[in-house]
Design a protein around this motif. Structure first.
Motif, PDB file in Angstrom:
ATOM      1  N   ALA A  36       0.835  -1.209   0.000  1.00  0.00           N
ATOM      2  CA  ALA A  36       0.000   0.000   0.000  1.00  0.00           C
ATOM      3  C   ALA A  36       0.865   1.253   0.000  1.00  0.00           C
ATOM      4  O   ALA A  36       0.489   2.280  -0.570  1.00  0.00           O
ATOM      5  N   LEU A  37       2.050   1.171   0.620  1.00  0.00           N
ATOM      6  CA  LEU A  37       2.943   2.338   0.657  1.00  0.00           C
ATOM      7  C   LEU A  37       3.475   2.641  -0.752  1.00  0.00           C
ATOM      8  O   LEU A  37       3.539   3.795  -1.176  1.00  0.00           O
ATOM      9  N   TYR A  38       3.860   1.561  -1.484  1.00  0.00           N
ATOM     10  CA  TYR A  38       4.317   1.747  -2.871  1.00  0.00           C
ATOM     11  C   TYR A  38       3.174   2.263  -3.740  1.00  0.00           C
ATOM     12  O   TYR A  38       3.363   3.087  -4.638  1.00  0.00           O
ATOM     13  N   ARG A  39       1.977   1.764  -3.452  1.00  0.00           N
ATOM     14  CA  ARG A  39       0.801   2.225  -4.202  1.00  0.00           C
ATOM     15  C   ARG A  39       0.530   3.704  -3.928  1.00  0.00           C
ATOM     16  O   ARG A  39       0.092   4.444  -4.813  1.00  0.00           O
ATOM     17  N   ALA A  40       0.769   4.137  -2.694  1.00  0.00           N
ATOM     18  CA  ALA A  40       0.559   5.546  -2.342  1.00  0.00           C
ATOM     19  C   ALA A  40       1.504   6.435  -3.135  1.00  0.00           C
ATOM     20  O   ALA A  40       1.099   7.465  -3.685  1.00  0.00           O
ATOM     21  N   VAL A  41       2.768   6.028  -3.239  1.00  0.00           N
ATOM     22  CA  VAL A  41       3.737   6.804  -4.032  1.00  0.00           C
ATOM     23  C   VAL A  41       3.283   6.830  -5.489  1.00  0.00           C
ATOM     24  O   VAL A  41       3.318   7.875  -6.149  1.00  0.00           O
ATOM     25  N   GLY A  87      -9.225   3.914  -0.752  1.00  0.00           N
ATOM     26  CA  GLY A  87     -10.170   3.508  -1.792  1.00  0.00           C
ATOM     27  C   GLY A  87      -9.651   3.763  -3.200  1.00  0.00           C
ATOM     28  O   GLY A  87     -10.317   3.405  -4.177  1.00  0.00           O
ATOM     29  N   ARG A  88      -8.472   4.352  -3.332  1.00  0.00           N
ATOM     30  CA  ARG A  88      -8.019   4.757  -4.680  1.00  0.00           C
ATOM     31  C   ARG A  88      -6.744   4.055  -5.129  1.00  0.00           C
ATOM     32  O   ARG A  88      -6.229   4.336  -6.220  1.00  0.00           O
ATOM     33  N   ILE A  89      -6.220   3.148  -4.316  1.00  0.00           N
ATOM     34  CA  ILE A  89      -4.887   2.601  -4.647  1.00  0.00           C
ATOM     35  C   ILE A  89      -4.927   1.190  -5.242  1.00  0.00           C
ATOM     36  O   ILE A  89      -3.888   0.588  -5.443  1.00  0.00           O
ATOM     37  N   ARG A  90      -6.132   0.674  -5.527  1.00  0.00           N
ATOM     38  CA  ARG A  90      -6.226  -0.715  -6.038  1.00  0.00           C
ATOM     39  C   ARG A  90      -6.596  -0.786  -7.508  1.00  0.00           C
ATOM     40  O   ARG A  90      -6.967  -1.848  -7.992  1.00  0.00           O
ATOM     41  N   THR A  91      -6.577   0.321  -8.237  1.00  0.00           N
ATOM     42  CA  THR A  91      -6.940   0.271  -9.656  1.00  0.00           C
ATOM     43  C   THR A  91      -5.792  -0.378 -10.446  1.00  0.00           C
ATOM     44  O   THR A  91      -4.638  -0.328 -10.013  1.00  0.00           O
ATOM     45  N   PRO A  92      -6.106  -0.970 -11.626  1.00  0.00           N
ATOM     46  CA  PRO A  92      -5.033  -1.565 -12.439  1.00  0.00           C
ATOM     47  C   PRO A  92      -3.936  -0.554 -12.780  1.00  0.00           C
ATOM     48  O   PRO A  92      -2.751  -0.901 -12.816  1.00  0.00           O
ATOM     49  N   GLU A  93      -4.313   0.704 -13.006  1.00  0.00           N
ATOM     50  CA  GLU A  93      -3.332   1.743 -13.349  1.00  0.00           C
ATOM     51  C   GLU A  93      -2.343   1.972 -12.191  1.00  0.00           C
ATOM     52  O   GLU A  93      -1.120   2.011 -12.392  1.00  0.00           O
TER      53      GLU A  93
END
Ligand code: DC
Length: 221
Positions: A36-41, A87-93
């Motif tokens: 999730a931290l990498y996704r946040a970046v 809620g915004r960090i799980r998209t394929p993009e």
């Protein structure tokens, strides 16, 4: 149970998240999702139009980024500069961008400190790719969870909402690319720590995986 630091590494779809969460609950430990931290970046980079190869841009972005987990009634949320981004960090993009930015040393360096700070108190289950190898080489108990590519792609596909617009083939293709990139990067590639217990979850239920882990933890704890 004494305060232990437990690491669970492995590729996407191996069951790490479900197992890590359940294990943390069982032990009364914190659950830390480092992906999730990498996704946040990645989310911030997408929003700011920063390219995954733009190291100075990523470094500046990280310098302005304060990340913190908060436990709410419905689970653990991730806040970036005070804003709930869970809620915004799980998209394929975001998923593909996270894999790309995670190969950049400036990003890994920044998150290494964030993760080490989070681990200071122990009593935590850390889920990621390099928890047992790089971030916490001295962890008390280490696991490496894997499963066949087919099983992992099926699981990821089943988790996706219909509006993600991805077929099973899309998920399998993205997963193969991500596995290859995550395992072949120079810095902190995905690989089991020599002292990690390896578990293949292809034919195991969550409960069976948990039992194997708890038996191992009991020996140490
Ligand atoms: O576990 P996840 O799918 O949410 O992780 C997103 C990406 O972040 C993944 O492609 C690899 C990267 N990652 C990493 O490099 N190191 C970690 N400890 C966790 C995730």
């Amino acid at each position: 149970m004494k305060p232990l630091l437990i690491t669970i590494d492995g590729p996407a779809g191996a069951g790490k998240t479900t197992v890590s969460r359940a294990l943390a609950d069982r032990l009364g430990f914190r659950y830390i999702d480092t992906g999730a931290l990498y996704r946040a970046v990645a989310l911030q980079a997408l929003a700011a139009g920063v390219d995954s190869q733009d190291d100075p841009g990523l470094e500046a972005l990280c310098a302005r980024l304060a990340l913190r987990f908060e436990r709410l009634a419905d689970g653990v949320h991730l806040l970036a500069n005070g804003e709930d981004i869970s809620g915004r960090i799980r998209t394929p993009e975001v998923t593909m961008k996270a894999s790309a930015v995670s190969a950049r040393p400036v990003v890994r360096q920044f998150l290494l400190k964030v993760q080490k700070d989070l681990g200071r108190e122990k009593s935590a289950v850390f889920e990621g790719r390099d928890m047992g190898t790089v971030v916490f080489p001295d962890a008390d108990v280490k696991f490496f969870l894997n499963a066949s590519t087919e099983a992992r792609a099926q699981r990821r596909f089943a988790e996706l909402s219909d509006d993600a617009g991805q077929t099973l083939d899309d998920v399998t293709r993205d997963m193969r690319k991500r596995d290859k990139d995550d395992s072949s990067r120079n810095l902190a590639p995905l690989k089991p720590a020599p002292d990690a217990m390896r578990i293949d979850s292809t034919r195991l239920s969550i409960e069976a995986v948990l039992e194997i882990m708890l038996a191992r933890i009991e020996k140490v704890g």
